[in-house]
Design a protein around this motif. Structure first.
Motif, PDB file in Angstrom:
ATOM      1  N   VAL A  91       0.833  -1.202   0.000  1.00  0.00           N
ATOM      2  CA  VAL A  91       0.000   0.000   0.000  1.00  0.00           C
ATOM      3  C   VAL A  91       0.871   1.258   0.000  1.00  0.00           C
ATOM      4  N   ALA A  92       1.971   1.244   0.733  1.00  0.00           N
ATOM      5  CA  ALA A  92       2.860   2.416   0.767  1.00  0.00           C
ATOM      6  C   ALA A  92       3.472   2.674  -0.606  1.00  0.00           C
ATOM      7  N   ILE A  93       3.868   1.618  -1.308  1.00  0.00           N
ATOM      8  CA  ILE A  93       4.456   1.793  -2.641  1.00  0.00           C
ATOM      9  C   ILE A  93       3.412   2.321  -3.618  1.00  0.00           C
ATOM     10  N   ILE A  94       2.218   1.756  -3.573  1.00  0.00           N
ATOM     11  CA  ILE A  94       1.156   2.217  -4.480  1.00  0.00           C
ATOM     12  C   ILE A  94       0.811   3.682  -4.198  1.00  0.00           C
ATOM     13  N   CYS A  95       0.619   4.037  -2.940  1.00  0.00           N
ATOM     14  CA  CYS A  95       0.259   5.415  -2.596  1.00  0.00           C
ATOM     15  C   CYS A  95       1.389   6.388  -2.913  1.00  0.00           C
ATOM     16  N   GLY A  96       2.632   5.974  -2.656  1.00  0.00           N
ATOM     17  CA  GLY A  96       3.768   6.828  -2.973  1.00  0.00           C
ATOM     18  C   GLY A  96       3.914   7.056  -4.466  1.00  0.00           C
ATOM     19  N   ALA A  97       3.676   6.014  -5.267  1.00  0.00           N
ATOM     20  CA  ALA A  97       3.750   6.166  -6.716  1.00  0.00           C
ATOM     21  C   ALA A  97       2.649   7.084  -7.229  1.00  0.00           C
ATOM     22  N   MET A  98       1.435   6.912  -6.704  1.00  0.00           N
ATOM     23  CA  MET A  98       0.332   7.782  -7.135  1.00  0.00           C
ATOM     24  C   MET A  98       0.573   9.237  -6.725  1.00  0.00           C
ATOM     25  N   ALA A  99       1.054   9.443  -5.511  1.00  0.00           N
ATOM     26  CA  ALA A  99       1.316  10.810  -5.054  1.00  0.00           C
ATOM     27  C   ALA A  99       2.426  11.452  -5.880  1.00  0.00           C
ATOM     28  N   GLY A 100       3.453  10.692  -6.200  1.00  0.00           N
ATOM     29  CA  GLY A 100       4.520  11.230  -7.037  1.00  0.00           C
ATOM     30  C   GLY A 100       4.033  11.576  -8.434  1.00  0.00           C
TER      31      GLY A 100
END
Length: 131
Positions: free
Chosen positions: A34-43
């Motif tokens: 979830v952290a990787i997915i959210c970080g990628a979307m935020a970036g």
């Protein structure tokens, strides 16, 4: 430099989301996913300019590499030739030929047969006493 900058931004975003989700009680692989997915979307959403700069620098590196002439390998014997020469020297053969290699261990007995006297296998085994 823009590649490193964008990578650093995404790592900080992923670490930030991981910290928040950890404090909310999320654990295990789900936290990382979830952290990787959210970080990628935020970036992608909040830092599109840095992403485009990083993509442009990667594209320029690739196009520069495509326009360079291909380097020819150094002339001389190939690795296979050198290996064949070493094998020929160590085995004493003049040329390489196909050989059948017997992979069965020597000195083993088939089921129901006895080993010859003096063999190392029979010397180490205890013999039952005769009654």
């Amino acid at each position: 430099m823009s590649i490193l900058k964008y990578t650093a931004i995404r790592i900080v975003l992923i670490a930030g989301f991981a910290g928040v989700f950890y404090l909310l009680g999320m654990r295990s692989y789900l936290l990382a996913f979830v952290a990787i997915i959210c970080g990628a979307m935020a970036g992608f959403i909040f830092f599109p300019r840095q992403g485009q700069e990083a993509a442009g620098s990667v594209e320029s590196l690739v196009s520069k590499r495509e326009h360079e002439p291909a380097k020819k390998p150094a002339s001389g014997p190939s690795d296979e030739d050198i290996e064949d020469e070493i094998i020929d020297e160590t085995t004493g053969r003049e040329s390489r030929s196909a050989e059948v290699v017997n992979l069965e261990p020597t000195g083993t007995a088939e089921a129901g047969t006895q080993m010859p006297e003096g063999d190392a296998a029979t010397e180490t085994q205890e013999r039952p006493e005769q009654r």
